[in-house]
Design a protein around this motif. Structure first.
Motif, PDB file in Angstrom:
ATOM      1  N   ILE A   1      10.950   2.915   6.775  1.00 28.97           N
ATOM      2  CA  ILE A   1      10.159   3.430   5.663  1.00 28.97           C
ATOM      3  C   ILE A   1       8.989   4.268   6.163  1.00 28.97           C
ATOM      4  N   THR A   2       8.313   3.789   7.191  1.00 26.95           N
ATOM      5  CA  THR A   2       7.074   4.436   7.633  1.00 26.95           C
ATOM      6  C   THR A   2       7.283   5.489   8.712  1.00 26.95           C
ATOM      7  N   SER A   3       8.435   5.474   9.376  1.00 26.76           N
ATOM      8  CA  SER A   3       8.619   6.383  10.517  1.00 26.76           C
ATOM      9  C   SER A   3       9.432   7.619  10.194  1.00 26.76           C
ATOM     10  N   ARG A   4      10.053   7.650   9.005  1.00 26.97           N
ATOM     11  CA  ARG A   4      10.898   8.786   8.659  1.00 26.97           C
ATOM     12  C   ARG A   4      10.280   9.583   7.522  1.00 26.97           C
ATOM     13  N   PRO A   5      10.417  10.911   7.580  1.00 31.63           N
ATOM     14  CA  PRO A   5       9.954  11.718   6.451  1.00 31.63           C
ATOM     15  C   PRO A   5      10.866  11.533   5.255  1.00 31.63           C
ATOM     16  N   ALA A   6      10.417  11.965   4.102  1.00 28.70           N
ATOM     17  CA  ALA A   6      11.254  11.901   2.910  1.00 28.70           C
ATOM     18  C   ALA A   6      12.517  12.707   3.116  1.00 28.70           C
TER      19      ALA A   6
ATOM     20  N   PRO B   1       5.237   5.328  -7.729  1.00 34.02           N
ATOM     21  CA  PRO B   1       5.918   6.604  -7.960  1.00 34.02           C
ATOM     22  C   PRO B   1       7.343   6.539  -7.401  1.00 34.02           C
ATOM     23  N   VAL B   2       7.970   7.679  -7.274  1.00 35.42           N
ATOM     24  CA  VAL B   2       9.296   7.715  -6.657  1.00 35.42           C
ATOM     25  C   VAL B   2       9.133   7.291  -5.203  1.00 35.42           C
ATOM     26  N   ALA B   3       9.447   6.047  -4.922  1.00 36.88           N
ATOM     27  CA  ALA B   3       9.160   5.454  -3.625  1.00 36.88           C
ATOM     28  C   ALA B   3      10.350   5.598  -2.689  1.00 36.88           C
ATOM     29  N   PRO B   4      10.109   5.457  -1.392  1.00 36.73           N
ATOM     30  CA  PRO B   4      11.234   5.405  -0.457  1.00 36.73           C
ATOM     31  C   PRO B   4      12.179   4.258  -0.811  1.00 36.73           C
TER      32      PRO B   4
ATOM     33  N   ILE C   1      15.492 -12.045  -0.749  1.00 36.05           N
ATOM     34  CA  ILE C   1      14.807 -11.413  -1.880  1.00 36.05           C
ATOM     35  C   ILE C   1      13.330 -11.798  -1.876  1.00 36.05           C
ATOM     36  N   GLU C   2      13.050 -13.082  -1.664  1.00 35.59           N
ATOM     37  CA  GLU C   2      11.664 -13.547  -1.644  1.00 35.59           C
ATOM     38  C   GLU C   2      10.879 -12.908  -0.506  1.00 35.59           C
ATOM     39  N   ALA C   3      11.519 -12.757   0.650  1.00 29.50           N
ATOM     40  CA  ALA C   3      10.838 -12.146   1.793  1.00 29.50           C
ATOM     41  C   ALA C   3      10.494 -10.688   1.514  1.00 29.50           C
ATOM     42  N   ALA C   4      11.378  -9.980   0.816  1.00 29.46           N
ATOM     43  CA  ALA C   4      11.110  -8.583   0.469  1.00 29.46           C
ATOM     44  C   ALA C   4       9.993  -8.469  -0.568  1.00 29.46           C
ATOM     45  N   LEU C   5       9.984  -9.365  -1.551  1.00 27.42           N
ATOM     46  CA  LEU C   5       8.907  -9.372  -2.543  1.00 27.42           C
ATOM     47  C   LEU C   5       7.560  -9.665  -1.883  1.00 27.42           C
ATOM     48  N   GLU C   6       7.569 -10.546  -0.900  1.00 28.15           N
ATOM     49  CA  GLU C   6       6.336 -10.882  -0.189  1.00 28.15           C
ATOM     50  C   GLU C   6       5.769  -9.666   0.540  1.00 28.15           C
ATOM     51  N   LYS C   7       6.647  -8.743   0.952  1.00 27.26           N
ATOM     52  CA  LYS C   7       6.194  -7.514   1.601  1.00 27.26           C
ATOM     53  C   LYS C   7       5.656  -6.497   0.589  1.00 27.26           C
ATOM     54  N   GLY C   8       5.775  -6.815  -0.689  1.00 25.64           N
ATOM     55  CA  GLY C   8       5.271  -5.910  -1.710  1.00 25.64           C
ATOM     56  C   GLY C   8       6.259  -4.853  -2.126  1.00 25.64           C
ATOM     57  N   TRP C   9       7.548  -5.107  -1.925  1.00 34.20           N
ATOM     58  CA  TRP C   9       8.590  -4.162  -2.299  1.00 34.20           C
ATOM     59  C   TRP C   9       9.173  -4.520  -3.667  1.00 34.20           C
ATOM     60  N   VAL C  10       9.515  -3.510  -4.428  1.00 35.75           N
ATOM     61  CA  VAL C  10      10.326  -3.708  -5.618  1.00 35.75           C
ATOM     62  C   VAL C  10      11.746  -4.004  -5.165  1.00 35.75           C
ATOM     63  N   VAL C  11      12.374  -5.012  -5.749  1.00 39.15           N
ATOM     64  CA  VAL C  11      13.748  -5.371  -5.375  1.00 39.15           C
ATOM     65  C   VAL C  11      14.658  -5.120  -6.574  1.00 39.15           C
ATOM     66  N   ALA C  12      15.622  -4.229  -6.375  1.00 37.83           N
ATOM     67  CA  ALA C  12      16.583  -3.903  -7.422  1.00 37.83           C
ATOM     68  C   ALA C  12      17.956  -4.390  -6.991  1.00 37.83           C
ATOM     69  N   ILE C  13      18.594  -5.189  -7.846  1.00 41.12           N
ATOM     70  CA  ILE C  13      19.851  -5.845  -7.487  1.00 41.12           C
ATOM     71  C   ILE C  13      20.929  -5.462  -8.495  1.00 41.12           C
ATOM     72  N   PRO C  14      21.969  -4.751  -8.068  1.00 41.63           N
ATOM     73  CA  PRO C  14      23.068  -4.441  -8.981  1.00 41.63           C
ATOM     74  C   PRO C  14      23.957  -5.662  -9.183  1.00 41.63           C
ATOM     75  N   ASP C  15      24.492  -5.796 -10.380  1.00 38.51           N
ATOM     76  CA  ASP C  15      25.439  -6.888 -10.614  1.00 38.51           C
ATOM     77  C   ASP C  15      26.774  -6.617  -9.927  1.00 38.51           C
TER      78      ASP C  15
ATOM     79  N   GLU D   1       0.829  -1.198   0.000  1.00 39.94           N
ATOM     80  CA  GLU D   1       0.000   0.000   0.000  1.00 39.94           C
ATOM     81  C   GLU D   1       0.871   1.259   0.000  1.00 39.94           C
ATOM     82  N   PRO D   2       0.375   2.354  -0.578  1.00 37.79           N
ATOM     83  CA  PRO D   2       1.115   3.623  -0.505  1.00 37.79           C
ATOM     84  C   PRO D   2       1.443   3.966   0.943  1.00 37.79           C
ATOM     85  N   GLY D   3       2.677   4.382   1.173  1.00 41.22           N
ATOM     86  CA  GLY D   3       3.145   4.640   2.528  1.00 41.22           C
ATOM     87  C   GLY D   3       3.944   3.488   3.090  1.00 41.22           C
ATOM     88  N   SER D   4       3.731   2.279   2.543  1.00 45.59           N
ATOM     89  CA  SER D   4       4.479   1.099   2.988  1.00 45.59           C
ATOM     90  C   SER D   4       5.338   0.504   1.885  1.00 45.59           C
TER      91      SER D   4
END
Length: 386
Positions: free
Chosen positions: A362-367, A164-167, A109-123, A72-75
């Motif tokens: 993510i949820t406790s700090r301002p941008a 959008p531009v997410a945390p 990685i799977e645990a982060a995807l389960e939380k609904g996060w985009v996961v970006a991995i640099p080579d 959800e937005p905010g998370s």
């Protein structure tokens, strides 16, 4: 930007970086099927731009994984996942290992995807699109690739990202943990527009000069040779050949193409076996580079969660405790947890704790507050003269 779908070989061929590109610009993308990890609705291999130690533009590659259900937005968040050392050769690139189903560690990685996060991995520099070998142990060089990957995701209108531009949060373990911590140190001046909220880093050592002699002997001796190769690649002014014997020169030529497992099996002799000096790290040029790669010279401006295994025989827990003290002395908001486990088991045991810490960040700090160009320039100048 070229959005064609070239062949496997062509896709990773280093592109010509034309005038007008800047760090974090997308150069080439393609959707890819990933048999692992579970929980990804789609994946994109990408080639983007970053910079080297001389601030010259270079190509980099990575992979972006889309969760089946976005938080959800905010998370929601973009997780910059900094993998542990996979090897020196280009075939060790996570973007390729995930596409072939051979990535050895996907639980986090799977645990982060389960939380609904985009996961970006640099080579990592030298892997994938890189000419190799990988710049192992060069945390600052690889941190730039991590931050530019975040920029690339921000600019990825064609990746079907419904966000959008997410945390942004960063996470890594062992060498990946050093890269994650360095990402936090570099972000305020290198990529101030990235909305970094928190960092988790496990089994991190701040002082390479203290660790380097230890990893050149014992069961992990092959990592010592890999470290010599990786740092000499990151700092191309480093004289590598003059510390090696003729046999060592041949060993380096072969080792730079190997995986981590192959390095450990094939180069079990102490590092000094391949070198002219008993302690090759004790050289004027090499001491300088080890000092440059020391972490905690500056604070991390977002919460930093450190963790370590009490029975870690690869990176002693005392090194992690020193890292904790060093960051606290810089007034970093840092938390700490020790696990009654060895190196490998700690990586698995910490997953739920790490995600809880990052979710709170993510949820406790301002941008992040935007910084003026002048302030960024002044900070860059101070850092470059450090």
């Amino acid at each position: 930007m070229n959005n064609t779908n070239p062949s496997e070989t062509d896709f990773y061929d280093p592109p010509i970086l034309h005038h007008g590109l800047g760090p974090g610009d997308l150069v080439r993308t393609r959707p890819v099927f990933t048999p692992q990890p579970v929980g990804a609705s789609g994946a994109w291999q990408i080639i983007y731009t970053s910079t080297d130690s001389r601030s010259q533009l270079i190509p980099a590659s990575g992979i972006v994984l889309i969760p089946e259900t976005m938080a959800e937005p905010g998370s929601t968040a973009i997780l910059l996942y900094c993998p542990s050392f996979r090897g020196l050769g280009g075939r060790c690139a996570p973007s390729q290992l995930l596409a072939t189903g051979t990535e050895p560690d996907v639980a986090g990685i799977e645990a982060a995807l389960e939380k609904g996060w985009v996961v970006a991995i640099p080579d990592g520099r030298g892997l994938g699109v890189g000419a190799g070998p990988h710049t192992f142990l060069a945390a600052r060089a690889n941190a730039k690739l991590v931050l530019d990957l975040a920029r690339a995701v921000y600019r990825s209108a064609n990746l079907d990202l419904d966000v959008p531009v997410a945390p942004v949060v960063a996470w890594g373990y062992a060498d990946g943990g050093r890269v994650a911590a360095a990402t936090g140190e570099l972000q305020p001046w290198y990529a101030p527009e990235v909305d970094l909220r928190g960092i988790a880093a496990g089994a991190v050592v701040t002082d390479l000069a203290a660790l380097a002699p230890a990893i050149g002997r014992g069961p992990g001796a092959g990592l010592g040779l890999a470290g010599l190769i990786g740092l000499s690649r990151a700092y191309d002014q480093l004289p590598l050949r003059h510390v090696l014997t003729d046999e060592g020169v041949l060993a380096v030529a072969e080792a730079q193409h190997l995986t981590a497992v192959e390095l450990l099996l094939q180069y079990w002799q102490p590092l000094q076996h391949w070198c002219r000096l008993e302690d090759p790290w004790n050289d004027t040029w090499w001491r300088r580079v080890l000092a440059l790669e020391t972490l905690a010279h500056v604070p991390v401006e977002v919460p930093l969660h450190l963790y370590h295994g009490e029975r870690d025989s690869l990176i002693p827990v005392q090194a992690g405790r020193k890292t904790l003290v060093a960051y606290r002395q810089r007034a970093t908001a840092v938390s700490w947890r020790e696990y009654d486990a060895d190196h490998r088991a700690t990586a698995q045991a910490a997953i739920s704790d790490v995600l809880a810490h990052l979710a709170h960040d993510i949820t406790s700090r301002p941008a992040s507050s935007p910084r003026s160009a002048k302030a960024v320039g002044e900070s860059t100048e101070r850092t470059s003269h450090h």
